[in-house]
Design an enzyme around this catalytic site. Structure first.
Site, PDB file in Angstrom:
ATOM      1  N   THR A  28       3.024 -10.408   1.167  1.00 45.24           N
ATOM      2  CA  THR A  28       4.301  -9.702   0.998  1.00 45.24           C
ATOM      3  C   THR A  28       5.349 -10.629   0.409  1.00 45.24           C
ATOM      4  O   THR A  28       6.181 -10.219  -0.408  1.00 45.24           O
ATOM      5  CB  THR A  28       4.775  -9.115   2.340  1.00 45.24           C
ATOM      6  OG1 THR A  28       3.737  -8.311   2.895  1.00 45.24           O
ATOM      7  CG2 THR A  28       6.008  -8.263   2.148  1.00 45.24           C
ATOM      8  N   GLU A 212      -1.946  -3.829  -1.076  1.00 47.91           N
ATOM      9  CA  GLU A 212      -3.175  -3.258  -0.484  1.00 47.91           C
ATOM     10  C   GLU A 212      -4.030  -2.589  -1.564  1.00 47.91           C
ATOM     11  O   GLU A 212      -4.545  -1.479  -1.383  1.00 47.91           O
ATOM     12  CB  GLU A 212      -2.821  -2.251   0.622  1.00 47.91           C
ATOM     13  CG  GLU A 212      -1.973  -2.809   1.747  1.00 47.91           C
ATOM     14  CD  GLU A 212      -2.707  -3.780   2.662  1.00 47.91           C
ATOM     15  OE1 GLU A 212      -3.877  -4.105   2.392  1.00 47.91           O
ATOM     16  OE2 GLU A 212      -2.097  -4.226   3.659  1.00 47.91           O
ATOM     17  N   GLN A 242     -10.915  -6.662   3.384  1.00 50.22           N
ATOM     18  CA  GLN A 242     -10.211  -5.718   4.256  1.00 50.22           C
ATOM     19  C   GLN A 242     -10.269  -4.293   3.696  1.00 50.22           C
ATOM     20  O   GLN A 242      -9.425  -3.457   4.012  1.00 50.22           O
ATOM     21  CB  GLN A 242      -8.761  -6.157   4.446  1.00 50.22           C
ATOM     22  CG  GLN A 242      -8.633  -7.484   5.187  1.00 50.22           C
ATOM     23  CD  GLN A 242      -7.191  -7.813   5.527  1.00 50.22           C
ATOM     24  OE1 GLN A 242      -6.583  -7.232   6.418  1.00 50.22           O
ATOM     25  NE2 GLN A 242      -6.636  -8.765   4.787  1.00 50.22           N
TER      26      GLN A 242
END
Length: 660
Positions: A28, A212, A242
């Site tokens: 981030t 993401e 992930q």
């Protein structure tokens, strides 16, 4: 302070960039710092930058972090949103090009599910209905039109779903409505087919940053590609390890597709982890090394080793829950941990029940993520449907929900007849109620009630032209008698107070969101995009959630329960050979822990009255055994843990007996 890899990712702007950001590696910070760099150093207008996330909560937090790096004017000019919010913005601007009329509605999952149920074969079972809805959604997430879905159908179920898809879209067109999947599909098809529109939006958004990225589906990837074009002004940040949402259409292959579509793609790896102790990180690396990788990476940390990872063998789920509660109590009392420092993670929501019971008995406050959302409350959905209907009179789904809310003595037979008459006239249900010819064909009493309902909506629509969204909500409550019905018809004072409080919260939300140019319908559409997680405010309580829900979060102390074969990895994944994704799910769970990780499994499970013997998860054996403390295999360590837990447990009981 950025590390060298993070700095390189921030400053690379001249070709497409893939940032492979391991868990806890500060992705981030890279995105927010890069936005500031584009504005301040590359002199790119902030209105031409879009940062795309997967939840409204993530978008809100990202905007707040960017606002600390750039001026308030620049921060306000940025687009920071989810894919679906960006799609909604596109359709509100380009509704005519997308085949919609102004004021279209966004149907929620219940509304769209109700339409599919109406179109499905009579008597269809819930499992089969869910399967049809899933196939329809997958076709849309693949960017397919009804015709393309029909041509691609390979099985009777796919053929049935594709047929329903065509009828379903006809129904949505009649309602002037879209569902969530259309918020991606329709902008994609418009941009791919309309060169003028495509060029305009490429100029409007000259640089995209995607968080993401591994969770994108095919339609989302194509949308990014068509917005970016050959210029390649895009940074994608993600982690192939992930990728845990294949079941809802995410395609981890999109990571490799970037390099094929943009041969000049640069790849930068972020491998320094700022979250986990070294022991936890070592276990995560060892586990995920069992999966195939296109891009190898190995996380490392400067944090201390940390305590050994505990592995608890329990008799069954109830025993497992009791032990977790006891350890949580010890952490709170002996180590002065806050309850919200702890998280209990599990594979499926069905595992929550014994855990809830144990935590309640131990007087441990907990918050269950995924419980009934504010937006799922009946009174909130009713008010949103009134707003939808005021904005879009063609929204038959909204009409059917509120035509009898509050009760107006309009029965199912009347509504069925009204539906037939409206269909024969090719009009909406609301328009049909304004026709004397239609009303004369209905029984007088419900016909009069329908006419009165239509007049009420006309009054409210006139008011909506000059009232704020928040004032309009309060006017609806008063003029419809809805608030009065709740007050008079809800004998339980606490329930009554909660329902009225929810309606007030809705008005307050609109008041906070009201901006120039936003109609009540626009705000209702934005609210419809909020997910459960976006409104979670758990306070100081142990967090309980599925492993899927935990992605993006971190806690000092993490418990992963149900670590047995058949649960984690899941039985269905074992049968279908999808162990790699289950391993990624376990990896996500492990990397949520900052200091202490506890893994537990039950030796037996009761199913339908039968006792099933379990084996510990194969994933436990893939972890470095030197970093694990298997309960029962180290008597000295067991003795210390047992003593500490027992002392805390006794102190808790004494406090309870004393009324504390």
């Amino acid at each position: 302070m950025l590390n060298p890899q993070q700095l390189a990712a921030v400053e690379h702007c001249d070709s497409p960039l893939l940032v492979l950001a391991g868990a806890g590696s500060g992705k981030t910070s890279v995105i927010t710092q890069k936005i500031a760099y584009l504005i301040q150093r590359r002199k790119l207008a902030p209105s031409k930058i879009a940062a795309i996330t997967f939840t409204n909560k993530a978008a809100r937090e990202m905007r707040e972090r960017v606002a600390k790096l750039v001026s308030s004017e620049d921060a306000a000019a940025l687009t920071v949103s989810t894919f679906h919010a960006l799609g909604l913005k596109f359709l509100q601007i380009e509704h005519a090009r997308a085949g919609l009329r102004r004021g279209f509605s966004v149907l929620d999952a219940d509304d769209s599910g109700g339409i599919v149920k109406e179109l499905a074969p009579k008597g269809i079972k819930n499992d089969a209905l869910f399967g049809l809805r899933n196939l329809l959604s997958r076709a849309k997430n693949g960017g397919l039109s009804p015709e393309e879905a029909l041509a691609a159908a390979r099985s009777p179920r796919e053929l049935e779903a594709a047929t329903i898809y065509d009828l379903y879209q006809q129904r949505l067109a009649a309602f002037n409505a879209v569902d969530f999947d259309d918020l991606i599909r329709l902008p994609l098809r418009t941009l791919e087919s309309d060169a003028e529109c495509r060029d305009a939006w490429r100029e409007r958004l000259r640089y995209l940053l995607v968080d993401e990225y591994q969770d994108t589906n095919d339609a989302q990837y194509r949308l990014l590609k068509v917005l970016t074009g050959e210029r390649g002004g895009i940074t994608c940040v993600g982690d192939d390890d992930q990728s845990i949402y294949a079941w809802r259409g995410a395609n981890p292959e999109n990571i490799d597709q970037l390099g094929r579509d943009w041969p000049n793609l640069r790849v930068i790896k972020l491998e320094q982890n700022y979250r986990c102790g070294r022991r936890i990180l070592r276990a995560a690396n060892a586990l995920i090394a069992n999966n195939p990788h296109s891009h190898e990476k190995k996380l490392w940390s400067e944090h201390p080793e940390g305590a050994p990872i505990r592995v608890l063998e329990c008799k069954e789920a109830e025993h497992e829950a009791e032990r977790i509660a006891a350890i949580a109590t010890t952490l709170a009392e002996k180590h002065k941990a806050r309850w919200d420092d702890m998280a209990i993670l599990y594979r499926g929501n069905f595992q929550a029940r014994p855990l809830e019971k144990a935590l309640r008995l131990a007087r441990i406050p907990y918050h269950l993520t995924g419980a009934l959302s504010f937006l799922d409350r009946a009174e909130v959905k009713d008010l949103l449907c009134y707003l939808r209907l005021l904005t879009n009179p063609s929204d038959d789904a909204a009409f059917l929900r509120v035509v009898n809310v509050p009760k107006r003595e309009i029965g199912a037979t009347t509504l069925e007849k009204l539906g037939q008459l409206a269909q024969s006239r090719h009009s909406s249900l609301l328009d049909a109620t304004r026709s004397d010819g239609v009303l004369r064909q209905l029984t007088p009493r419900p016909a009069a009630a329908l006419a009165s309902f239509a007049n009420l909506l006309d009054e409210l629509r006139s008011a909506s032209l000059h009232e704020s969204a928040a004032d309009l909500v309060e006017l609806i409550l008063k003029r419809t008698g809805y608030a009065a019905q709740i007050a008079a018809g809800t004998p339980d004072a606490s329930v009554r107070e909660r329902k009225l409080g929810n309606l007030q919260e809705l008005a307050d939300w609109f008041r906070a969101m009201q901006k120039g140019g936003n109609t009540a319908g626009d705000l209702a559409s934005q609210l419809a995009l909020l997910s459960h997680a976006d409104r979670d405010e758990p306070g100081n309580a142990v967090r309980m959630m599925t492993l899927h829900s935990a992605k993006g979060l971190e806690f000092r102390f993490v418990f992963i329960v149900g670590c047995e074969d058949g649960t984690l990895p899941h039985e269905g994944a074992l049968d279908e050979g999808r162990v790699d994704e289950e391993r990624r799910l376990m990896y996500v769970g492990i990397t949520r822990a900052k200091e202490l990780l506890t893994l537990s499994w039950s030796a037996q499970t009761k199913r339908y009255g039968d006792i099933h013997r379990n084996q510990p998860s194969r994933f436990l054996h893939e972890l470095p055994q030197a970093d694990l403390h298997w309960q029962g295999k180290d008597p000295e360590a067991d003795k210390e843990v047992t003593r500490e837990t027992a002392e805390s447990h006794m102190a808790r009981i004494k406090a309870m007996l004393a009324g504390g």
